[in-house]
Enzyme design. Structure first.
Site, short mmCIF file in Angstrom:
data_model
loop_
_atom_site.label_atom_id
_atom_site.label_comp_id
_atom_site.label_asym_id
_atom_site.label_seq_id
_atom_site.Cartn_x
_atom_site.Cartn_y
_atom_site.Cartn_z
N GLY A 12 0.91 -1.40 -0.15
CA GLY A 12 0.01 -0.06 -0.06
C GLY A 12 0.76 1.23 0.20
O GLY A 12 0.09 2.49 0.30
N ASN A 14 1.66 2.95 -2.76
CA ASN A 14 0.97 4.01 -3.51
C ASN A 14 -0.37 4.68 -2.95
O ASN A 14 -0.60 5.87 -3.10
CB ASN A 14 0.61 3.36 -4.88
CG ASN A 14 1.80 3.42 -5.88
OD1 ASN A 14 2.20 4.32 -6.47
ND2 ASN A 14 2.34 2.20 -6.08
N LEU A 91 -3.56 -6.58 -7.67
CA LEU A 91 -3.25 -7.50 -8.72
C LEU A 91 -4.18 -8.51 -8.85
O LEU A 91 -3.92 -9.72 -8.87
CB LEU A 91 -2.02 -8.02 -7.89
CG LEU A 91 -0.85 -6.97 -7.50
CD1 LEU A 91 0.43 -7.92 -7.02
CD2 LEU A 91 -0.37 -6.13 -8.77
N ASN A 108 -5.06 3.11 -13.29
CA ASN A 108 -4.10 1.83 -12.79
C ASN A 108 -2.67 2.36 -12.86
O ASN A 108 -2.45 3.29 -13.79
CB ASN A 108 -4.32 0.79 -13.55
CG ASN A 108 -3.33 -0.43 -13.10
OD1 ASN A 108 -3.24 -0.85 -12.04
ND2 ASN A 108 -2.61 -0.87 -13.97
N HIS A 110 1.06 1.21 -13.26
CA HIS A 110 1.85 0.17 -13.67
C HIS A 110 3.39 0.50 -13.55
O HIS A 110 3.68 1.65 -13.95
CB HIS A 110 1.54 -0.40 -15.14
CG HIS A 110 2.33 -1.41 -15.65
ND1 HIS A 110 1.98 -2.66 -15.01
CD2 HIS A 110 3.56 -1.70 -16.40
CE1 HIS A 110 2.74 -3.65 -15.42
NE2 HIS A 110 3.67 -2.90 -16.40
N ASP A 151 -3.43 -3.76 -19.30
CA ASP A 151 -2.42 -2.74 -19.50
C ASP A 151 -2.60 -1.95 -21.03
O ASP A 151 -1.60 -1.46 -21.36
CB ASP A 151 -1.09 -3.01 -19.02
CG ASP A 151 -0.79 -3.65 -17.83
OD1 ASP A 151 -1.74 -3.40 -16.81
OD2 ASP A 151 -0.20 -4.36 -17.50
#
Ligand code: GAR
Length: 208
Positions: A12, A14, A91, A108, A110, A151
């Site tokens: 966590g 981010n 994920l 998202n 990445h 993605d």
């Protein structure tokens, strides 16, 4: 006020960058309504609790099959009535139903420069292992809208990070987080909250 739900799976960091960005005024007009996690005992849930944000765990282990898990996940997100869903190290493959309902309202982060080192099997530390194995000199992070591919959605922002000769996957992961992920994810949320992110013909532009 942009109401967001943040979906997480692990440590966590981010999520923490978003929490800190809001607290410090770098991310304006944004409120985290709920943190949704697929993993009991994930550090991210502790970070949510410490910040006084509701954390809800929806783990596949608690459901009979994938369909039941996905239904619970969708319900848990929708209950919070978000304007934007932020995948911050989430994920889990997002159910198509949720992607369709929240078209262009899911983002998202990445940990590479898409379209390099992304798609099926590229997540977390694996991305950085692949970067080192290929010997590229520059990597980075990408924030993108989520579409039904892996993605493949429109790119909102990217930031490059140098690969060092003595990097391990762990040191590289840390540098990509510090120099790129924790910077561009809160930044993008702030831009979206300010109405400055425009999507046209599959391409994103940032307007004044
Ligand atoms: C982050 O590096 C994020 O970019 C990555 O997982 C990590 C989660 O760390 N996400 C992906 O690989 C998605 N394909 P965190 O839980 O400390 O934020």
């Amino acid at each position: 006020m942009l109401k967001i739900v943040v979906c997480v799976s692990g440590g966590g960091t981010n999520l923490q960058a978003i929490i800190d960005g809001i607290a410090q005024g770098a991310v304006l007009n944004t409120k985290i309504m709920r943190v949704v996690c697929n993993n009991h005992g994930a550090g991210a849930l502790k970070r949510a609790e410490a910040a006084g944000i509701e954390g809800v765990c929806v783990s596949p282990k608690d459901y009979a099959d994938r369909g039941a898990f996905e239904a619970a996940l969708i319900r848990t997100v929708e209950e919070a009535n978000p304007d934007l869903i932020v995948l911050a190290g989430f994920l889990v493959k997002v159910p198509v139903e949720l992607i369709r309902k929240y078209e262009n309202r899911i983002i998202n982060i990445h940990p590479s420069l898409i379209p390099a080192f992304c798609g099926t099997g590229f997540y977390g530390l694996r991305v950085h292992e692949a970067v080192l194995a290929r010997g590229v000199k520059i990597t980075g992070a990408t924030v993108h809208f989520v579409d039904e591919g892996m993605d493949t959605g429109p790119i909102i922002m990217q930031k490059a990070v140098e690969v060092h000769e003595d990097d391990t996957p762990q040191t590289l992961q840390r540098r990509v987080m510090e120099e790129a992920e924790w910077v561009i994810l809160p930044w993008c949320i702030n831009l979206i909250a300010a109405g400055q992110v425009k999507l046209e013909n599959g391409k994103v532009s940032v307007v004044e």
